[in-house]
Every structure is written in C-alpha cells, then in structure tokens.
Motif scaffolding. Structure first.
Motif, PDB file in Angstrom:
ATOM      1  N   ALA A  75       0.791  -1.107  -0.031  1.00 52.91           N
ATOM      2  CA  ALA A  75      -0.083   0.153   0.124  1.00 52.91           C
ATOM      3  C   ALA A  75       0.887   1.244   0.065  1.00 52.91           C
ATOM      4  CB  ALA A  75      -0.999  -0.005   1.343  1.00 52.91           C
ATOM      5  N   GLY A  76       2.028   1.185   0.804  1.00 54.56           N
ATOM      6  CA  GLY A  76       2.994   2.243   0.720  1.00 54.56           C
ATOM      7  C   GLY A  76       3.587   2.358  -0.482  1.00 54.56           C
ATOM      8  N   ALA A  77       3.760   1.514  -1.214  1.00 53.30           N
ATOM      9  CA  ALA A  77       4.813   1.621  -2.601  1.00 53.30           C
ATOM     10  C   ALA A  77       3.605   2.322  -3.546  1.00 53.30           C
ATOM     11  CB  ALA A  77       5.106   0.315  -3.020  1.00 53.30           C
ATOM     12  N   LEU A  78       2.598   1.558  -3.369  1.00 50.02           N
ATOM     13  CA  LEU A  78       1.365   1.975  -4.582  1.00 50.02           C
ATOM     14  C   LEU A  78       0.709   3.420  -4.154  1.00 50.02           C
ATOM     15  CD1 LEU A  78      -0.497  -1.316  -5.150  1.00 50.02           C
ATOM     16  CD2 LEU A  78       1.144  -0.052  -6.442  1.00 50.02           C
ATOM     17  N   GLY A  79       0.878   4.180  -2.901  1.00 47.61           N
ATOM     18  CA  GLY A  79       0.280   5.250  -2.590  1.00 47.61           C
ATOM     19  C   GLY A  79      -1.032   5.127  -2.427  1.00 47.61           C
ATOM     20  N   CYS A  80      -1.539   3.889  -1.894  1.00 52.03           N
ATOM     21  CA  CYS A  80      -3.140   4.009  -1.625  1.00 52.03           C
ATOM     22  C   CYS A  80      -3.355   3.824  -0.064  1.00 52.03           C
ATOM     23  CB  CYS A  80      -3.500   2.607  -2.478  1.00 52.03           C
ATOM     24  SG  CYS A  80      -2.985   1.017  -1.909  1.00 52.03           S
ATOM     25  N   GLY A  81      -4.679   3.666   0.191  1.00 57.01           N
ATOM     26  CA  GLY A  81      -4.985   3.457   1.552  1.00 57.01           C
ATOM     27  C   GLY A  81      -4.750   1.739   1.802  1.00 57.01           C
ATOM     28  N   PHE A  82      -4.677   1.736   3.075  1.00 58.04           N
ATOM     29  CA  PHE A  82      -4.518   0.216   3.684  1.00 58.04           C
ATOM     30  C   PHE A  82      -5.428   0.058   4.950  1.00 58.04           C
ATOM     31  CE2 PHE A  82      -2.176  -2.941   6.365  1.00 58.04           C
ATOM     32  CZ  PHE A  82      -2.524  -3.932   5.638  1.00 58.04           C
ATOM     33  N   ASN A  83      -6.587  -0.668   4.638  1.00 57.33           N
ATOM     34  CA  ASN A  83      -7.675  -0.855   5.704  1.00 57.33           C
ATOM     35  C   ASN A  83      -7.666  -2.253   6.111  1.00 57.33           C
ATOM     36  OD1 ASN A  83      -8.325   1.860   5.246  1.00 57.33           O
ATOM     37  ND2 ASN A  83      -9.369   1.393   3.173  1.00 57.33           N
ATOM     38  N   TRP A  84      -6.773  -3.110   6.076  1.00 65.90           N
ATOM     39  CA  TRP A  84      -7.017  -4.521   6.429  1.00 65.90           C
ATOM     40  C   TRP A  84      -7.031  -4.241   8.261  1.00 65.90           C
ATOM     41  CZ3 TRP A  84      -2.669  -7.826   3.657  1.00 65.90           C
ATOM     42  CH2 TRP A  84      -3.329  -8.054   2.226  1.00 65.90           C
ATOM     43  N   ARG A  85      -7.226  -5.374   8.661  1.00 65.94           N
ATOM     44  CA  ARG A  85      -7.472  -5.403  10.449  1.00 65.94           C
ATOM     45  C   ARG A  85      -6.695  -6.955  10.454  1.00 65.94           C
ATOM     46  NH1 ARG A  85     -12.668  -5.427  14.258  1.00 65.94           N
ATOM     47  NH2 ARG A  85     -11.481  -5.459  16.256  1.00 65.94           N
ATOM     48  N   PHE A  86      -5.907  -6.696  11.606  1.00 65.85           N
ATOM     49  CA  PHE A  86      -5.191  -7.944  11.903  1.00 65.85           C
ATOM     50  C   PHE A  86      -5.385  -8.174  13.185  1.00 65.85           C
ATOM     51  CE2 PHE A  86      -0.883  -9.873  12.911  1.00 65.85           C
ATOM     52  CZ  PHE A  86      -1.282 -11.094  12.467  1.00 65.85           C
ATOM     53  N   THR A  87      -5.788  -9.280  13.756  1.00 69.18           N
ATOM     54  CA  THR A  87      -5.982  -9.788  15.225  1.00 69.18           C
ATOM     55  C   THR A  87      -5.405 -10.903  15.493  1.00 69.18           C
ATOM     56  OG1 THR A  87      -8.303  -8.486  14.989  1.00 69.18           O
ATOM     57  CG2 THR A  87      -7.682 -10.344  16.797  1.00 69.18           C
ATOM     58  N   GLU A  88      -4.543 -10.790  16.571  1.00 73.51           N
ATOM     59  CA  GLU A  88      -4.024 -12.056  17.374  1.00 73.51           C
ATOM     60  C   GLU A  88      -4.938 -12.520  18.231  1.00 73.51           C
ATOM     61  OE1 GLU A  88       0.036 -11.190  17.839  1.00 73.51           O
ATOM     62  OE2 GLU A  88       0.736 -10.803  15.669  1.00 73.51           O
ATOM     63  N   VAL A  89      -5.151 -13.839  18.417  1.00 74.73           N
ATOM     64  CA  VAL A  89      -6.204 -14.366  19.570  1.00 74.73           C
ATOM     65  C   VAL A  89      -5.331 -15.180  20.251  1.00 74.73           C
ATOM     66  CG1 VAL A  89      -8.130 -15.598  19.817  1.00 74.73           C
ATOM     67  CG2 VAL A  89      -7.782 -14.341  17.584  1.00 74.73           C
ATOM     68  N   PRO A  90      -5.284 -14.460  21.834  1.00 80.72           N
ATOM     69  CA  PRO A  90      -4.312 -15.090  22.672  1.00 80.72           C
ATOM     70  C   PRO A  90      -5.069 -16.516  23.137  1.00 80.72           C
ATOM     71  CG  PRO A  90      -4.673 -13.058  23.151  1.00 80.72           C
ATOM     72  CD  PRO A  90      -5.759 -13.303  22.208  1.00 80.72           C
ATOM     73  N   GLY A  91      -4.043 -17.403  23.337  1.00 80.25           N
ATOM     74  CA  GLY A  91      -4.389 -18.924  23.645  1.00 80.25           C
ATOM     75  C   GLY A  91      -4.827 -19.840  22.917  1.00 80.25           C
ATOM     76  N   VAL A  92      -5.060 -19.323  21.589  1.00 79.80           N
ATOM     77  CA  VAL A  92      -5.652 -20.145  20.491  1.00 79.80           C
ATOM     78  C   VAL A  92      -4.615 -20.791  19.520  1.00 79.80           C
ATOM     79  CG1 VAL A  92      -7.395 -20.475  18.668  1.00 79.80           C
ATOM     80  CG2 VAL A  92      -7.987 -19.024  20.973  1.00 79.80           C
ATOM     81  N   ALA A  93      -4.679 -22.188  19.349  1.00 79.32           N
ATOM     82  CA  ALA A  93      -3.681 -22.765  18.141  1.00 79.32           C
ATOM     83  C   ALA A  93      -4.593 -22.992  17.070  1.00 79.32           C
ATOM     84  CB  ALA A  93      -3.160 -23.944  18.750  1.00 79.32           C
ATOM     85  N   HIS A  94      -4.475 -23.984  16.277  1.00 80.90           N
ATOM     86  CA  HIS A  94      -5.403 -24.227  14.961  1.00 80.90           C
ATOM     87  C   HIS A  94      -6.751 -24.812  15.520  1.00 80.90           C
ATOM     88  CE1 HIS A  94      -5.163 -24.144  10.766  1.00 80.90           C
ATOM     89  NE2 HIS A  94      -5.575 -25.327  10.755  1.00 80.90           N
ATOM     90  N   ASP A  95      -7.455 -24.141  15.725  1.00 80.63           N
ATOM     91  CA  ASP A  95      -8.791 -24.440  16.349  1.00 80.63           C
ATOM     92  C   ASP A  95     -10.000 -23.707  15.759  1.00 80.63           C
ATOM     93  OD1 ASP A  95     -10.961 -24.563  18.166  1.00 80.63           O
ATOM     94  OD2 ASP A  95      -9.938 -24.776  19.844  1.00 80.63           O
ATOM     95  N   GLY A  96     -10.798 -24.225  15.017  1.00 78.30           N
ATOM     96  CA  GLY A  96     -11.853 -23.656  14.205  1.00 78.30           C
ATOM     97  C   GLY A  96     -12.786 -23.293  15.053  1.00 78.30           C
ATOM     98  N   ARG A  97     -13.062 -24.147  16.070  1.00 78.05           N
ATOM     99  CA  ARG A  97     -14.116 -23.600  17.041  1.00 78.05           C
ATOM    100  C   ARG A  97     -13.763 -22.365  17.797  1.00 78.05           C
ATOM    101  NH1 ARG A  97     -18.155 -26.423  19.251  1.00 78.05           N
ATOM    102  NH2 ARG A  97     -17.307 -28.609  18.596  1.00 78.05           N
TER     103      ARG A  97
END
Length: 264
Positions: free
Chosen positions: A212-234
């Motif tokens: 986004a910085g290289a293209l000069g555009c907005g960056f609206n992604w959200r990133f969330t890390e979830v504590p205590g959780v491994a590869h758990d779909g539930r």
C-alpha cells in the motif's frame, strides 16, 4: 452442498454468517461452531461445502480452481471463489436474507479460500470478511505467480489497490505457530512466508502494508492475534463472533480453546 442453521429469533433483516470450512471439508462442523453465536444474536448460518470427491485437493478448493491440471489460468467465471456470492445473491432474491447483512468467515483452508477470494473477485455482497489461521497466503504482488502471488490471474494495479483498501480481516491464533504443525503447507513458497501460521499471517499483513505504501493507496486491513488459541476452528469462530457482534474478543474461557485442540 449447504449446511445451515437458523436461530429461533432469526428473520430477514438480521445478520447472516457464511462459513468456509477447512481441508476436512466439514461444513457441518463449522456450521455447528457458530450455533452458540447464532442463538445469542439471532443469526442465520450458511456453510457452503465443497466435497473432496467433487473438488479434490487444495488446488480445487483453497486455490479456487484458478489453474487447470497443466497450471494454466482458467476463465474467471469458473473460479469457485464466486460461489459464496452466488449463494448469497440467491438468498437475497428469495427474500431469505436482506441485502448488506451477510458476513463470511473462513478458517485454515477456508482462510486461504477467503483471502484469495477477496484478492481476485472482491467482497461482493459481503459486508465483512475474516480469514483465520490460513496455512499460507497469496501475497499482494503482481510479480509472483499464483498462488504465491497474484501474477497471471488478470489482476492489475487497480485490483491490487482495491484489495489493499478493502476491510479484509486477517486473524491468527497466537499458539498456531508450530513449524511442524499438522497439515501446514510446506512447499518452498509457503515456508518462505514464515515457519508457522502465525508468522505467515504477520508476514501477509506486513506485505500488504508495504505494498500500500509503494502504491500510494489506503490500507484498511485489520489484523487480530487471538491469545491462547492454536489451530482451532471452534475457538477462532467464537473469536470472530465476539468481534463482530459484541465488539471485543471473548474471555479465554468463552473461547473453549485448548493447546491440544485442532480443527482443520
């Protein structure tokens, strides 16, 4: 196939959650992961399911049937990334759901499916998209061939800007970080993105921000890390439900996660 659940208080106009299953093609289980949230918030759950018999292997699910057996890119109208939007549109036309009320969540292979869906065909009718614990990513670059990047798919800089400016939500369990985890993609392009799913999610988000910085555009992604959780779909389903419908991550006990719990 569609696996669905309608809470007793659901009616058209309320929220609808589409759910993309993992590599086990277990749409029924992923639907069930969302039943507690559906009953609390009056939701309709719709889980499109791509059987392994009809859509064998990651190239025919995770990778959306974008390439044929010879590795050539197929016509965009044949990509299965279009299926959730077609289902949502049909349900709107049938007045089962109201326009603008659908969200979509995917875990593991479903997370791969969703971020590539957004990359190549956009959000479509979905108001929110959350891709959780994907095994690896199609990086937002036009220099690297699909599925490691987006080159060869017909994507251009305008498509890339729309992707980066979209509110794509990338989610990762803080314990989903093992380099030797079961079913973790191990091809060189995937390993180059990091040793485990958490590292690859961080790398993907960082790559999006840099592009986004290289293209000069907005960056609206959200990133969330979830504590205590491994590869758990539930647990990741509960985390997404908490963010979407309660404005916060649930407490650890409400996630129902444990270090030995694995849902592909």
């Amino acid at each position: 196939m569609l696996h669905t659940y309608r809470s007793a208080s659901y009616e058209p106009g309320k929220d609808v959650v589409f759910v993309q299953h993992g590599m086990l093609r277990n749409g029924d289980e992923y639907r069930d992961f969302w039943v507690p949230a559906a009953d609390r918030h009056g939701l309709l759950i719709v889980a499109p399911t791509f059987s392994n018999e009809a859509f064998n292997g990651p190239e025919n699910y995770n990778d959306g049937m974008v390439r044929d057996d010879q590795g050539q890119v197929t016509p965009p109208e044949t990509w299965i990334y279009r299926v959730p939007a077609l289902v949502a549109t049909a349900l709107v036309d049938a007045r089962v759901i109201a326009p603008g009320r659908a969200r979509i969540f995917g875990h593991s292979a479903g997370g791969q499916f969703l971020h590539r869906m957004v990359s190549l065909v956009g959000f479509g009718p979905f108001a929110a998209v959350a891709a959780a614990n994907a095994g690896w990513y199609s990086l937002p670059t036009l220099e690297t061939p699909f599925p490691a990047g987006l080159a060869g798919t017909g994507a251009d800089k305008a498509r890339l800007k729309r992707l980066l400016e979209s509110p794509l939500h990338v989610m990762a369990g803080l314990m989903d970080c093992e380099a030797a985890a079961d079913n973790l993609p191990s091809q060189p392009e995937a390993v180059a993105q990091g040793p485990g799913r958490l590292h690859r999610a961080r790398n993907y988000h960082a790559a999006g921000k840099a592009m986004a910085g290289a293209l000069g555009c907005g960056f609206n992604w959200r990133f969330t890390e979830v504590p205590g959780v491994a590869h758990d779909g539930r647990a990741m389903s509960a985390a997404a439900a908490g963010i979407w419908f309660e404005g916060r991550l649930p407490e650890a006990a409400a996630l129902g996660a444990g270090p030995e719990t694995v849902n592909a």
